[in-house]
Design an enzyme around this catalytic site. Structure first.
Site, PDB file in Angstrom:
ATOM      1  N   ASP A  33       0.930  -1.230   0.062  1.00  0.00           N
ATOM      2  CA  ASP A  33       0.015  -0.008   0.218  1.00  0.00           C
ATOM      3  C   ASP A  33       0.932   1.253   0.147  1.00  0.00           C
ATOM      4  OD1 ASP A  33      -2.679   1.245   0.064  1.00  0.00           O
ATOM      5  OD2 ASP A  33      -2.449   1.409   2.427  1.00  0.00           O
ATOM      6  N   ASP A  39       2.915   5.141  -5.388  1.00  0.00           N
ATOM      7  CA  ASP A  39       2.190   6.397  -5.031  1.00  0.00           C
ATOM      8  C   ASP A  39       3.166   7.512  -5.443  1.00  0.00           C
ATOM      9  OD1 ASP A  39       0.712   8.419  -4.441  1.00  0.00           O
ATOM     10  OD2 ASP A  39       0.523   7.787  -2.192  1.00  0.00           O
ATOM     11  N   ASN A  65     -10.385   0.808  -0.351  1.00  0.00           N
ATOM     12  CA  ASN A  65      -9.455   0.349   0.740  1.00  0.00           C
ATOM     13  C   ASN A  65      -9.716   0.793   2.057  1.00  0.00           C
ATOM     14  OD1 ASN A  65      -7.550  -0.004  -1.480  1.00  0.00           O
ATOM     15  ND2 ASN A  65      -6.056   1.418  -0.593  1.00  0.00           N
TER      16      ASN A  65
HETATM   17  O1  LIG Z   1      -6.859   4.058   1.881  1.00  0.00           O
HETATM   18  C1  LIG Z   1      -6.466   3.417   2.923  1.00  0.00           C
HETATM   19  C2  LIG Z   1      -5.045   2.637   2.917  1.00  0.00           C
HETATM   20  O2  LIG Z   1      -4.754   2.769   1.654  1.00  0.00           O
HETATM   21  C3  LIG Z   1      -7.293   3.266   4.031  1.00  0.00           C
HETATM   22  O3  LIG Z   1      -8.437   4.299   4.199  1.00  0.00           O
HETATM   23  P1  LIG Z   1      -9.077   4.549   5.423  1.00  0.00           P
HETATM   24  O4  LIG Z   1      -8.252   5.441   6.501  1.00  0.00           O
HETATM   25  O5  LIG Z   1     -10.381   5.368   5.190  1.00  0.00           O
HETATM   26  O6  LIG Z   1      -9.250   3.341   6.148  1.00  0.00           O
HETATM   27  O1  LIG Z   2      -2.908   4.948   3.862  1.00  0.00           O
HETATM   28  C1  LIG Z   2      -2.616   4.798   5.157  1.00  0.00           C
HETATM   29  C2  LIG Z   2      -3.041   3.330   5.537  1.00  0.00           C
HETATM   30  O2  LIG Z   2      -4.157   3.471   6.646  1.00  0.00           O
HETATM   31  C3  LIG Z   2      -1.814   2.998   6.347  1.00  0.00           C
HETATM   32  O3  LIG Z   2      -1.655   3.549   7.501  1.00  0.00           O
HETATM   33  P1  LIG Z   2       0.018   3.359   8.182  1.00  0.00           P
HETATM   34  O4  LIG Z   2       0.729   4.035   7.036  1.00  0.00           O
HETATM   35  O5  LIG Z   2      -0.375   4.233   9.356  1.00  0.00           O
HETATM   36  O6  LIG Z   2       0.218   1.938   8.304  1.00  0.00           O
HETATM   37 ZN   LIG Z   3      -4.529   4.736   0.990  1.00  0.00          ZN
HETATM   38 ZN   LIG Z   4      -1.187   8.879  -2.054  1.00  0.00          ZN
END
Ligand SMILES: O=C(CO)COP(=O)(O)O
Ligand SMILES: O=C[C@H](O)COP(=O)(O)O
Ligand SMILES: [Zn+2]
Ligand SMILES: [Zn+2]
Length: 309
Positions: free
Chosen positions: A82, A104, A254
């Site tokens: 992610d 990203d 997500n």
């Molecule tokens: O986009 C997300 C992780 O990439 C998570 O979004 P939320 O903070 O809305 O759960």
């Molecule tokens: O995009 C953000 C996700 O919620 C992941 O959060 P994090 O970077 O704190 O693990």
């Molecule tokens: Zn995200």
């Molecule tokens: Zn982004």
């Protein structure tokens, strides 16, 4: 049963008019809760790992836990990076055996974002790994970077078409008003569905992604606050809006914040109701069940992916 990339999953989701949930994972209980829901609902699932999750749990633990989940459940699972911020983290995850990565480059200019994304696509393609990119900028907190609402920019539909053509990317995260974290709207929630409609009609058959799609259910906010938390005024994306988006070319949605809220509410409750309890299994078991129930609800009533495994 295998670790799979997201291409086939998205093709089916697009054709079926539903979205696959992508849930952030940081430890064993979160993974177990999510896959228990996927098994119960017979639903496809994406487990995603942020840079922060890699740092917290170390990549090898998360990879092995996901392998264990595949072996135990017999599910096909996508293991996805992610918000990969540069080529190096994407390459490291691909080399570690992730089946999907996100690059990203949304903080860069269009040309720089395209060049960076293309580099990752070229590396991933030969290795059978799917790539998600992002165009437009979401507000909210992402890996400790806080983008204010005024710095957020919605995705330009023509740029999205150019971006997909020039990069050959497999899916694209777009900005239409969702944002990361528990405070998504200060007034009435709204998403730019006209923009989504335009983007999906210009990119027919192409899977779109929505980040920042937790609903921040009032039930979890109330439970957290009742048992000693302080999360006033939190607001998420209403579930009916996510459901609508899932029928408009959005194939991946997500969710992280809702997992955190469900888990923390449950732990707070156990601590408050049983102050003498100090066996982690006693507070992590109900927390894991709370994640399972919340994810199953999303799959069935919001994403529409129950029964689509
Ligand atoms: O986009 C997300 C992780 O990439 C998570 O979004 P939320 O903070 O809305 O759960
Ligand atoms: O995009 C953000 C996700 O919620 C992941 O959060 P994090 O970077 O704190 O693990
Ligand atoms: Zn995200
Ligand atoms: Zn982004």
């Amino acid at each position: 049963m295998a670790l799979v990339n997201s291409n086939e999953m998205f093709k089916k989701a697009y054709e079926g008019g539903y979205a696959v949930g992508a849930f952030n994972v940081n430890n064993m209980e979160i993974i177990q809760g999510i896959v228990a829901a996927a098994r119960q609902e017979n639903a496809p699932v994406i487990l995603q790992v942020s840079a922060g999750a890699r740092k917290y749990a170390s990549p090898i633990y998360l990879k092995k836990l996901v392998e264990a989940a595949i072996e135990e459940t017999g599910l096909d699972i996508v293991l996805h990076l992610d918000h990969g911020e540069d080529f190096e983290i994407c390459k490291a995850c691909i080399d570690d055996g992730f089946s999907s990565v996100m690059i990203d480059g949304s903080r860069f200019s269009l040309d720089e974002n395209i060049a960076l994304t293309k580099r990752v696509v070229d590396y991933a393609r030969d290795r059978g790994v799917s790539v998600e990119a992002e165009l437009g900028k979401l507000a909210g907190i992402e890996d400790a970077v806080n983008v204010s609402a005024k710095d957020a920019t919605y995705t330009d539909p023509d740029e999205a078409v150019e971006f997909v053509e020039r990069t050959g990317v497999d899916s694209l995260a777009i900005a239409i008003g969702t944002s990361h974290g528990a405070y998504k709207f200060s007034g009435d929630p709204s998403l730019d569905f006209a923009r989504l409609e335009t983007i999906s009609s210009k990119l027919k058959g192409f899977p779109l992604v929505l980040h920042g799609s937790s609903s921040v259910p009032q039930e979890f906010i109330d439970l957290n606050n009742k048992y000693g938390g302080k999360i006033p005024g939190a607001q998420g994306v209403p579930e009916h809006m996510l459901n609508r988006a899932s029928k408009m070319g959005v194939c991946k949605i997500n969710i992280d914040t809702d997992l955190r809220l469900a888990m923390t509410a449950s732990i707070r409750r156990t601590f408050t109701e049983n102050p003498g309890e100090f066996d982690p299994r006693k507070y992590l078991s109900p927390a894991r069940d709370a994640i399972r129930d919340m994810v199953a609800h999303k799959m069935k009533n919001v994403l529409g992916c129950s029964g689509k495994k």
